[in-house]
Design a protein around this motif. Sequence first.
Motif, PDB file in Angstrom:
ATOM      1  N   ILE A 186      -1.599   8.431 -11.074  1.00 52.83           N
ATOM      2  CA  ILE A 186      -2.985   8.770 -11.358  1.00 52.83           C
ATOM      3  C   ILE A 186      -3.276   8.589 -12.844  1.00 52.83           C
ATOM      4  CG2 ILE A 186      -4.607  10.706 -11.472  1.00 52.83           C
ATOM      5  CD1 ILE A 186      -3.475  11.634  -8.800  1.00 52.83           C
ATOM      6  N   ASP A 224       2.106   6.231  -0.092  1.00 51.61           N
ATOM      7  CA  ASP A 224       0.797   5.597  -0.015  1.00 51.61           C
ATOM      8  C   ASP A 224       0.905   4.347   0.859  1.00 51.61           C
ATOM      9  OD1 ASP A 224      -1.961   5.652  -1.575  1.00 51.61           O
ATOM     10  OD2 ASP A 224      -1.354   3.584  -1.284  1.00 51.61           O
ATOM     11  N   TYR A 283       6.811  12.168  -2.905  1.00 52.87           N
ATOM     12  CA  TYR A 283       5.575  11.391  -2.972  1.00 52.87           C
ATOM     13  C   TYR A 283       5.844  10.046  -3.636  1.00 52.87           C
ATOM     14  CZ  TYR A 283       3.138  15.748  -1.969  1.00 52.87           C
ATOM     15  OH  TYR A 283       2.698  16.900  -1.386  1.00 52.87           O
ATOM     16  N   THR A 302      -2.635   8.009  -0.032  1.00 48.94           N
ATOM     17  CA  THR A 302      -3.444   7.893   1.172  1.00 48.94           C
ATOM     18  C   THR A 302      -2.492   7.583   2.314  1.00 48.94           C
ATOM     19  OG1 THR A 302      -5.008   6.773  -0.248  1.00 48.94           O
ATOM     20  CG2 THR A 302      -5.550   6.872   2.084  1.00 48.94           C
ATOM     21  N   GLY A 307       3.541   6.582  -4.806  1.00 43.54           N
ATOM     22  CA  GLY A 307       2.226   5.959  -4.844  1.00 43.54           C
ATOM     23  C   GLY A 307       1.896   5.501  -6.243  1.00 43.54           C
ATOM     24  N   HIS A 317      -1.502   8.688  -6.441  1.00 43.39           N
ATOM     25  CA  HIS A 317      -2.496   8.493  -5.385  1.00 43.39           C
ATOM     26  C   HIS A 317      -1.755   8.397  -4.062  1.00 43.39           C
ATOM     27  CE1 HIS A 317      -5.941   7.839  -7.953  1.00 43.39           C
ATOM     28  NE2 HIS A 317      -5.182   7.090  -8.735  1.00 43.39           N
TER      29      HIS A 317
END
Lengths: 160, 195
Positions: free
Chosen positions: A72, A128, A67, A47, A69, A45
């Motif tokens: 998922i 994130d 990335y 954001t 986060g 995830h």
Amino acid sequence: MSRFKKNGKKETPELNMGSMSDIIFMFLFFFMVITTMREASLKVHFTPPQATEIQKLEKKSLVANIYVGAPISKNENTLPPGEVSVQLNDQTIKAEELVSDVRDFIGTEKESRDAQDRDKLTFSLKVDKDVQMRYVNTIKQELRKNNALKINYAAGKRAN
Amino acid sequence: MSTRKTPGLNTGASADISFLLLTFFLLTSSINTEQGIPRKLPPPKADDTEEVKADINKRNVLNVLVNYLDQISVNGEVMPVSELKDKAKEFFSNPTNDPSLPEKVNKPIEGIGDFAVSKGVVSLTNDQGTSYNMYVQVQNELQRAVNELRDETSLQYFGKKYDALDSAAQRAVTAAIPMSISEAPPMDWSKGGAQ
């Protein structure tokens, strides 16, 4: 004295469709230029935090993404204590392989660029907004050790 | 010899083919651009050498601490993130030549002339438990302070905002208002914390 023969039926003239494809091709090239190919599907995830002073990165081909986060799916590898995953390319990495994986990632990303572009390679940290800094700090440390010094904190645009 | 007319090709279908290509690219691509706050990490230090703390005068350092509760303290004073920009701006510009704010050194800068360049450095320390959002907000506010100062300097010397300048003028302004953030090793509150 009729010189001109009149046809009983009037046929609508056929349209020349040849240039239609040119127009569509123009559309196609326009979209190809302004877009990027969607990279590896996201496993975490993400954001981005909102900021005002953001800058656009000049060349998309000179950006490598990292990335960080919440995972998922439950099957992804996580870093202890198991709430945060780091995704390089298209897979999440195991905690014990973090150091070597990040090193390999930086190596392959650098190698896939031309020699003169290597210094311009930017590592975009797509983290994130709820992730704690400890994970970011670890990754930053690895980047620094491997001489990947150009980084970018990915953020969205906030009006004010 | 009679010229033979070539029969016209039916090109209607080529539009369909290019439409197909177009839809393929539309589906596989994303328009969202890469954007964010660019930063440079310091070069890696040689092994086993402790980072020598440069002997920097205390007035030249703005200590920004962010703790695990995302609270900010600037030189020992707690403040909300909204006030950080003005504080940093005052720190970098030192308009009244306050002896408690950083000293300035006159440097000749191409395109501007002699300019009093601030020796101020922001020392940013965060906790391992600080949220990434807060970290970016702090970086953003510091960047905003520098950007506003650069805009003011650009308007003063070149009559345009920083973004509208050519690259030579931008370099001059960047030299006049350097962005100096030094990141200290993070604290860890959960482990007793190195202060």
